[in-house]
Design a protein around this motif. Structure first.
Motif, PDB file in Angstrom:
ATOM      1  N   LYS A 177      41.438  65.486  42.318  1.00  0.00           N
ATOM      2  CA  LYS A 177      41.208  65.503  43.766  1.00  0.00           C
ATOM      3  C   LYS A 177      40.103  64.522  44.154  1.00  0.00           C
ATOM      4  O   LYS A 177      40.215  63.815  45.160  1.00  0.00           O
ATOM      5  CB  LYS A 177      40.845  66.916  44.229  1.00  0.00           C
ATOM      6  N   LEU A 178      39.031  64.495  43.378  1.00  0.00           N
ATOM      7  CA  LEU A 178      37.938  63.563  43.662  1.00  0.00           C
ATOM      8  C   LEU A 178      38.421  62.121  43.584  1.00  0.00           C
ATOM      9  O   LEU A 178      38.148  61.302  44.476  1.00  0.00           O
ATOM     10  CB  LEU A 178      36.797  63.782  42.667  1.00  0.00           C
ATOM     11  N   LEU A 179      39.152  61.797  42.520  1.00  0.00           N
ATOM     12  CA  LEU A 179      39.641  60.432  42.331  1.00  0.00           C
ATOM     13  C   LEU A 179      40.608  60.035  43.444  1.00  0.00           C
ATOM     14  O   LEU A 179      40.497  58.950  44.024  1.00  0.00           O
ATOM     15  CB  LEU A 179      40.333  60.316  40.971  1.00  0.00           C
ATOM     16  N   ALA A 180      41.557  60.920  43.766  1.00  0.00           N
ATOM     17  CA  ALA A 180      42.570  60.599  44.777  1.00  0.00           C
ATOM     18  C   ALA A 180      41.962  60.434  46.159  1.00  0.00           C
ATOM     19  O   ALA A 180      42.335  59.524  46.910  1.00  0.00           O
ATOM     20  CB  ALA A 180      43.642  61.685  44.797  1.00  0.00           C
ATOM     21  N   LEU A 181      40.998  61.292  46.515  1.00  0.00           N
ATOM     22  CA  LEU A 181      40.370  61.196  47.831  1.00  0.00           C
ATOM     23  C   LEU A 181      39.649  59.864  47.989  1.00  0.00           C
ATOM     24  O   LEU A 181      39.835  59.150  48.986  1.00  0.00           O
ATOM     25  CB  LEU A 181      39.383  62.346  48.030  1.00  0.00           C
ATOM     26  N   MET A 182      38.841  59.493  47.012  1.00  0.00           N
ATOM     27  CA  MET A 182      38.081  58.247  47.116  1.00  0.00           C
ATOM     28  C   MET A 182      38.985  57.014  47.007  1.00  0.00           C
ATOM     29  O   MET A 182      38.711  55.988  47.619  1.00  0.00           O
ATOM     30  CB  MET A 182      36.985  58.214  46.057  1.00  0.00           C
ATOM     31  N   ALA A 183      40.081  57.128  46.262  1.00  0.00           N
ATOM     32  CA  ALA A 183      40.981  55.992  46.098  1.00  0.00           C
ATOM     33  C   ALA A 183      41.721  55.649  47.387  1.00  0.00           C
ATOM     34  O   ALA A 183      42.140  54.511  47.580  1.00  0.00           O
ATOM     35  CB  ALA A 183      41.994  56.283  44.988  1.00  0.00           C
ATOM     36  N   SER A 212      28.268  66.659  38.512  1.00  0.00           N
ATOM     37  CA  SER A 212      28.786  67.007  37.194  1.00  0.00           C
ATOM     38  C   SER A 212      30.249  66.619  37.050  1.00  0.00           C
ATOM     39  O   SER A 212      30.654  66.019  36.041  1.00  0.00           O
ATOM     40  CB  SER A 212      28.618  68.514  36.966  1.00  0.00           C
ATOM     41  N   HIS A 213      31.055  66.921  38.072  1.00  0.00           N
ATOM     42  CA  HIS A 213      32.482  66.588  38.019  1.00  0.00           C
ATOM     43  C   HIS A 213      32.690  65.072  38.026  1.00  0.00           C
ATOM     44  O   HIS A 213      33.556  64.556  37.308  1.00  0.00           O
ATOM     45  CB  HIS A 213      33.209  67.224  39.193  1.00  0.00           C
ATOM     46  N   VAL A 214      31.908  64.365  38.839  1.00  0.00           N
ATOM     47  CA  VAL A 214      32.040  62.910  38.895  1.00  0.00           C
ATOM     48  C   VAL A 214      31.650  62.288  37.559  1.00  0.00           C
ATOM     49  O   VAL A 214      32.296  61.346  37.082  1.00  0.00           O
ATOM     50  CB  VAL A 214      31.182  62.323  40.040  1.00  0.00           C
ATOM     51  N   SER A 215      30.608  62.810  36.932  1.00  0.00           N
ATOM     52  CA  SER A 215      30.177  62.294  35.636  1.00  0.00           C
ATOM     53  C   SER A 215      31.281  62.449  34.591  1.00  0.00           C
ATOM     54  O   SER A 215      31.568  61.522  33.817  1.00  0.00           O
ATOM     55  CB  SER A 215      28.918  63.028  35.172  1.00  0.00           C
ATOM     56  N   LYS A 216      31.929  63.605  34.567  1.00  0.00           N
ATOM     57  CA  LYS A 216      33.025  63.838  33.619  1.00  0.00           C
ATOM     58  C   LYS A 216      34.217  62.929  33.920  1.00  0.00           C
ATOM     59  O   LYS A 216      34.851  62.389  32.997  1.00  0.00           O
ATOM     60  CB  LYS A 216      33.448  65.305  33.672  1.00  0.00           C
ATOM     61  N   ASP A 228      32.515  51.811  35.805  1.00  0.00           N
ATOM     62  CA  ASP A 228      31.849  51.787  37.118  1.00  0.00           C
ATOM     63  C   ASP A 228      32.714  52.374  38.225  1.00  0.00           C
ATOM     64  O   ASP A 228      32.665  51.930  39.371  1.00  0.00           O
ATOM     65  CB  ASP A 228      31.435  50.357  37.488  1.00  0.00           C
ATOM     66  N   ILE A 229      33.514  53.372  37.934  1.00  0.00           N
ATOM     67  CA  ILE A 229      34.292  54.094  38.934  1.00  0.00           C
ATOM     68  C   ILE A 229      34.173  55.590  38.620  1.00  0.00           C
ATOM     69  O   ILE A 229      34.418  55.997  37.487  1.00  0.00           O
ATOM     70  CB  ILE A 229      35.791  53.694  38.899  1.00  0.00           C
ATOM     71  N   PRO A 230      33.798  56.396  39.610  1.00  0.00           N
ATOM     72  CA  PRO A 230      33.295  56.074  40.956  1.00  0.00           C
ATOM     73  C   PRO A 230      31.872  55.515  40.903  1.00  0.00           C
ATOM     74  O   PRO A 230      31.168  55.682  39.920  1.00  0.00           O
ATOM     75  CB  PRO A 230      33.332  57.429  41.684  1.00  0.00           C
ATOM     76  N   VAL A 231      31.462  54.895  42.008  1.00  0.00           N
ATOM     77  CA  VAL A 231      30.137  54.284  42.120  1.00  0.00           C
ATOM     78  C   VAL A 231      29.222  55.200  42.920  1.00  0.00           C
ATOM     79  O   VAL A 231      29.612  55.709  43.970  1.00  0.00           O
ATOM     80  CB  VAL A 231      30.249  52.909  42.826  1.00  0.00           C
ATOM     81  N   GLY A 232      28.009  55.400  42.435  1.00  0.00           N
ATOM     82  CA  GLY A 232      27.037  56.180  43.188  1.00  0.00           C
ATOM     83  C   GLY A 232      26.480  55.393  44.363  1.00  0.00           C
ATOM     84  O   GLY A 232      26.230  54.193  44.242  1.00  0.00           O
ATOM     85  N   VAL A 233      26.314  56.060  45.501  1.00  0.00           N
ATOM     86  CA  VAL A 233      25.734  55.446  46.694  1.00  0.00           C
ATOM     87  C   VAL A 233      24.433  56.194  46.989  1.00  0.00           C
ATOM     88  O   VAL A 233      24.464  57.365  47.387  1.00  0.00           O
ATOM     89  CB  VAL A 233      26.693  55.531  47.902  1.00  0.00           C
ATOM     90  N   ARG A 234      23.330  55.523  46.799  1.00  0.00           N
ATOM     91  CA  ARG A 234      22.026  56.184  46.876  1.00  0.00           C
ATOM     92  C   ARG A 234      21.808  56.861  48.225  1.00  0.00           C
ATOM     93  O   ARG A 234      22.019  56.258  49.276  1.00  0.00           O
ATOM     94  CB  ARG A 234      20.926  55.157  46.621  1.00  0.00           C
ATOM     95  N   GLY A 235      21.414  58.105  48.183  1.00  0.00           N
ATOM     96  CA  GLY A 235      21.105  58.849  49.391  1.00  0.00           C
ATOM     97  C   GLY A 235      22.322  59.385  50.116  1.00  0.00           C
ATOM     98  O   GLY A 235      22.178  60.077  51.127  1.00  0.00           O
TER      99      GLY A 235
END
Length: 244
Positions: A177-183, A212-216, A228-235
Protein backbone atom coordinates in the motif's frame (compact mmCIF):
# COMPACT_ATOMS: atom_id res chain seq x y z
CA UNK A 1 -21.97 1.60 -11.26
CA UNK A 2 -21.97 4.79 -13.33
CA UNK A 3 -24.67 6.31 -11.11
CA UNK A 4 -22.64 5.43 -8.01
CA UNK A 5 -19.59 7.10 -9.52
CA UNK A 6 -21.59 10.22 -10.43
CA UNK A 7 -23.17 10.48 -6.97
CA UNK A 8 -19.83 10.05 -5.22
CA UNK A 9 -18.17 12.56 -7.53
CA UNK A 10 -20.86 15.18 -6.88
CA UNK A 11 -20.63 14.59 -3.11
CA UNK A 12 -16.83 14.86 -3.04
CA UNK A 13 -16.84 17.85 -5.39
CA UNK A 14 -19.19 19.82 -3.10
CA UNK A 15 -16.84 19.26 -0.14
CA UNK A 16 -13.63 20.06 -2.00
CA UNK A 17 -10.97 22.43 -0.69
CA UNK A 18 -9.98 25.12 -3.20
CA UNK A 19 -6.73 27.05 -2.91
CA UNK A 20 -7.17 30.51 -4.48
CA UNK A 21 -3.77 31.98 -5.40
CA UNK A 22 -4.67 35.57 -6.27
CA UNK A 23 -2.96 38.81 -5.19
CA UNK A 24 -5.95 41.07 -5.95
CA UNK A 25 -7.98 40.89 -2.74
CA UNK A 26 -11.28 42.00 -4.27
CA UNK A 27 -11.14 39.22 -6.88
CA UNK A 28 -10.16 36.66 -4.23
CA UNK A 29 -13.05 37.69 -1.97
CA UNK A 30 -15.57 37.32 -4.79
CA UNK A 31 -14.28 33.84 -5.64
CA UNK A 32 -14.32 32.84 -1.97
CA UNK A 33 -17.95 33.96 -1.64
CA UNK A 34 -19.11 32.08 -4.74
CA UNK A 35 -17.16 28.90 -4.02
CA UNK A 36 -18.25 28.73 -0.39
CA UNK A 37 -21.86 29.35 -1.41
CA UNK A 38 -21.57 26.23 -3.59
CA UNK A 39 -20.41 24.24 -0.54
CA UNK A 40 -16.64 24.20 -1.09
CA UNK A 41 -13.98 25.14 1.42
CA UNK A 42 -11.44 27.80 0.44
CA UNK A 43 -7.89 28.85 1.23
CA UNK A 44 -6.30 32.09 0.02
CA UNK A 45 -2.69 32.81 -0.91
CA UNK A 46 -1.68 36.33 -1.95
CA UNK A 47 1.64 35.46 -3.60
CA UNK A 48 3.35 32.56 -5.33
CA UNK A 49 5.57 31.48 -2.44
CA UNK A 50 2.63 31.42 -0.06
CA UNK A 51 0.65 29.38 -2.61
CA UNK A 52 3.35 26.70 -2.69
CA UNK A 53 3.59 26.65 1.12
CA UNK A 54 -0.19 26.27 1.47
CA UNK A 55 -0.32 23.61 -1.23
CA UNK A 56 2.25 21.56 0.69
CA UNK A 57 0.65 22.12 4.09
CA UNK A 58 -3.04 21.74 3.25
CA UNK A 59 -3.13 19.44 0.16
CA UNK A 60 -6.06 21.26 -1.54
CA UNK A 61 -8.23 19.37 -4.03
CA UNK A 62 -7.78 22.05 -6.71
CA UNK A 63 -5.94 25.36 -7.22
CA UNK A 64 -7.24 28.54 -8.89
CA UNK A 65 -3.94 30.10 -9.90
CA UNK A 66 -3.37 33.69 -11.05
CA UNK A 67 -0.48 34.09 -13.50
CA UNK A 68 0.76 37.56 -12.48
CA UNK A 69 1.58 37.30 -8.79
CA UNK A 70 4.38 38.71 -6.63
CA UNK A 71 7.41 36.66 -5.46
CA UNK A 72 6.69 33.76 -7.84
CA UNK A 73 4.51 33.99 -10.93
CA UNK A 74 1.82 31.46 -11.76
CA UNK A 75 3.92 29.62 -14.35
CA UNK A 76 6.62 28.82 -11.78
CA UNK A 77 4.03 27.83 -9.19
CA UNK A 78 2.33 25.54 -11.71
CA UNK A 79 5.65 23.94 -12.63
CA UNK A 80 6.46 23.22 -8.97
CA UNK A 81 2.97 21.86 -8.27
CA UNK A 82 3.37 19.47 -11.20
CA UNK A 83 6.71 18.31 -9.81
CA UNK A 84 4.91 17.39 -6.60
CA UNK A 85 1.95 15.56 -8.09
CA UNK A 86 -1.34 15.87 -9.93
CA UNK A 87 -3.34 18.53 -8.06
CA UNK A 88 -5.78 20.02 -10.63
CA UNK A 89 -4.98 23.64 -11.56
CA UNK A 90 -7.12 26.26 -13.29
CA UNK A 91 -5.17 29.31 -14.45
CA UNK A 92 -6.70 32.77 -13.88
CA UNK A 93 -5.20 35.55 -15.97
CA UNK A 94 -5.78 38.73 -17.90
CA UNK A 95 -3.61 37.36 -20.69
CA UNK A 96 -5.66 36.18 -23.67
CA UNK A 97 -2.97 35.28 -26.18
CA UNK A 98 -3.03 31.76 -27.58
CA UNK A 99 0.64 31.30 -26.69
CA UNK A 100 -0.16 31.94 -23.01
CA UNK A 101 -2.91 29.34 -23.10
CA UNK A 102 -0.60 26.85 -24.78
CA UNK A 103 2.11 27.50 -22.19
CA UNK A 104 -0.29 26.81 -19.34
CA UNK A 105 -1.58 23.62 -20.92
CA UNK A 106 1.94 22.48 -21.80
CA UNK A 107 3.15 22.90 -18.22
CA UNK A 108 0.10 21.01 -16.99
CA UNK A 109 -2.86 23.33 -16.35
CA UNK A 110 -6.27 21.63 -16.42
CA UNK A 111 -8.21 24.70 -17.56
CA UNK A 112 -7.74 28.40 -18.32
CA UNK A 113 -10.04 31.33 -17.45
CA UNK A 114 -9.56 34.86 -18.82
CA UNK A 115 -10.14 37.96 -16.67
CA UNK A 116 -12.54 39.63 -16.33
CA UNK A 117 -14.62 36.52 -15.72
CA UNK A 118 -18.03 35.60 -14.42
CA UNK A 119 -17.40 34.06 -10.96
CA UNK A 120 -20.31 31.66 -11.50
CA UNK A 121 -18.47 30.35 -14.57
CA UNK A 122 -15.32 29.85 -12.51
CA UNK A 123 -17.34 27.81 -10.01
CA UNK A 124 -18.80 25.72 -12.84
CA UNK A 125 -15.37 25.09 -14.34
CA UNK A 126 -13.97 24.20 -10.93
CA UNK A 127 -16.74 21.66 -10.44
CA UNK A 128 -16.18 20.23 -13.93
CA UNK A 129 -12.44 19.74 -13.37
CA UNK A 130 -13.09 18.13 -9.97
CA UNK A 131 -15.62 15.73 -11.52
CA UNK A 132 -13.09 14.65 -14.15
CA UNK A 133 -10.42 14.15 -11.49
CA UNK A 134 -12.70 12.18 -9.18
CA UNK A 135 -13.87 9.97 -12.04
CA UNK A 136 -10.24 9.09 -12.81
CA UNK A 137 -9.83 8.00 -9.18
CA UNK A 138 -12.65 5.49 -9.65
CA UNK A 139 -10.81 4.09 -12.69
CA UNK A 140 -7.24 3.76 -11.42
CA UNK A 141 -4.36 2.38 -13.45
CA UNK A 142 -4.07 -1.35 -12.99
CA UNK A 143 -0.35 -1.46 -13.76
CA UNK A 144 2.18 1.20 -12.72
CA UNK A 145 5.63 1.09 -14.31
CA UNK A 146 8.36 3.30 -12.90
CA UNK A 147 11.82 2.52 -14.16
CA UNK A 148 12.45 -1.19 -13.63
CA UNK A 149 9.58 -1.53 -11.17
CA UNK A 150 6.19 -2.97 -12.20
CA UNK A 151 3.34 -2.55 -9.70
CA UNK A 152 0.19 -4.59 -10.39
CA UNK A 153 -2.46 -2.71 -8.39
CA UNK A 154 -5.28 -5.19 -8.96
CA UNK A 155 -3.33 -8.31 -8.00
CA UNK A 156 -1.03 -6.76 -5.37
CA UNK A 157 2.11 -7.90 -7.17
CA UNK A 158 5.43 -6.07 -7.48
CA UNK A 159 8.21 -7.14 -9.82
CA UNK A 160 11.49 -5.76 -11.12
CA UNK A 161 13.12 -6.16 -14.51
CA UNK A 162 16.77 -7.17 -14.55
CA UNK A 163 17.97 -7.50 -18.13
CA UNK A 164 15.64 -9.92 -19.89
CA UNK A 165 14.29 -11.39 -16.65
CA UNK A 166 11.63 -10.23 -14.23
CA UNK A 167 11.63 -11.08 -10.51
CA UNK A 168 8.74 -10.77 -8.09
CA UNK A 169 9.24 -8.97 -4.77
CA UNK A 170 7.36 -10.29 -1.74
CA UNK A 171 5.81 -7.41 0.22
CA UNK A 172 3.43 -7.27 3.14
CA UNK A 173 0.05 -5.65 2.49
CA UNK A 174 1.16 -2.48 4.30
CA UNK A 175 4.40 -2.30 2.34
CA UNK A 176 2.48 -2.74 -0.92
CA UNK A 177 0.00 0.00 0.00
CA UNK A 178 2.82 2.41 0.84
CA UNK A 179 4.63 1.70 -2.42
CA UNK A 180 1.49 1.91 -4.59
CA UNK A 181 0.27 5.16 -3.01
CA UNK A 182 3.58 6.97 -3.50
CA UNK A 183 4.09 5.52 -6.98
CA UNK A 184 0.86 7.14 -8.23
CA UNK A 185 2.44 10.59 -7.72
CA UNK A 186 6.19 9.81 -7.58
CA UNK A 187 7.41 13.33 -6.81
CA UNK A 188 4.72 14.26 -4.31
CA UNK A 189 5.80 14.45 -0.67
CA UNK A 190 3.47 12.49 1.63
CA UNK A 191 3.34 13.29 5.33
CA UNK A 192 3.65 10.45 7.82
CA UNK A 193 0.10 11.20 8.95
CA UNK A 194 -1.20 10.69 5.39
CA UNK A 195 0.68 7.43 4.98
CA UNK A 196 -0.54 6.25 8.38
CA UNK A 197 -4.15 7.03 7.53
CA UNK A 198 -4.13 5.54 4.04
CA UNK A 199 -1.82 2.54 4.29
CA UNK A 200 -1.50 1.16 7.80
CA UNK A 201 -3.90 -1.09 9.72
CA UNK A 202 -6.55 0.67 11.74
CA UNK A 203 -4.91 -0.24 15.06
CA UNK A 204 -1.66 1.58 14.19
CA UNK A 205 -1.74 5.15 15.49
CA UNK A 206 1.92 6.09 15.86
CA UNK A 207 3.57 7.97 13.01
CA UNK A 208 6.96 6.39 13.80
CA UNK A 209 5.43 3.05 12.77
CA UNK A 210 5.46 4.43 9.21
CA UNK A 211 9.26 4.77 9.39
CA UNK A 212 9.59 1.11 10.33
CA UNK A 213 7.45 -0.09 7.41
CA UNK A 214 9.22 2.22 4.95
CA UNK A 215 12.62 0.99 6.16
CA UNK A 216 11.61 -2.64 5.57
CA UNK A 217 10.19 -1.77 2.14
CA UNK A 218 13.39 0.05 1.17
CA UNK A 219 15.56 -2.94 2.21
CA UNK A 220 13.48 -5.32 0.08
CA UNK A 221 13.83 -3.04 -2.93
CA UNK A 222 17.58 -2.68 -2.36
CA UNK A 223 17.93 -6.47 -2.43
CA UNK A 224 16.82 -6.45 -6.09
CA UNK A 225 18.92 -3.45 -7.11
CA UNK A 226 16.35 -0.65 -6.57
CA UNK A 227 18.02 1.96 -4.34
CA UNK A 228 16.88 5.24 -2.74
CA UNK A 229 13.16 4.42 -2.95
CA UNK A 230 11.21 5.72 -1.08
CA UNK A 231 13.06 8.97 -0.36
CA UNK A 232 12.83 10.70 3.00
CA UNK A 233 11.63 14.32 2.95
CA UNK A 234 12.94 16.16 5.99
CA UNK A 235 10.24 17.53 8.25
CA UNK A 236 7.44 16.01 6.17
CA UNK A 237 7.66 12.31 5.42
CA UNK A 238 8.42 10.46 2.20
CA UNK A 239 8.12 10.56 -1.59
CA UNK A 240 8.66 7.82 -4.15
CA UNK A 241 11.79 9.32 -5.77
CA UNK A 242 13.73 12.49 -6.54
CA UNK A 243 14.25 11.89 -10.26
CA UNK A 244 13.97 14.86 -12.65
Amino acid sequence: MNNMMTDSAMHTESQATVLIAEDELDIAEILIAYLEKSGMRTLHASNGLQALEMHLAHKPDIILLDVQMPKLDGWRVLFEVRQRGNTPVIMLTAMDQDIDKLMGLRIGADDYVIKPFNPAEVVARTQAVLRRTITKEFLPQKILQLGALHIDIENHLVSVEQGSERFEITLTLTEFKLLALMARAPKRAYSRAELLENCLPEGDTLERTVDSHVSKLRKKLEQVGISDIPVGVRGIGYRFWERK
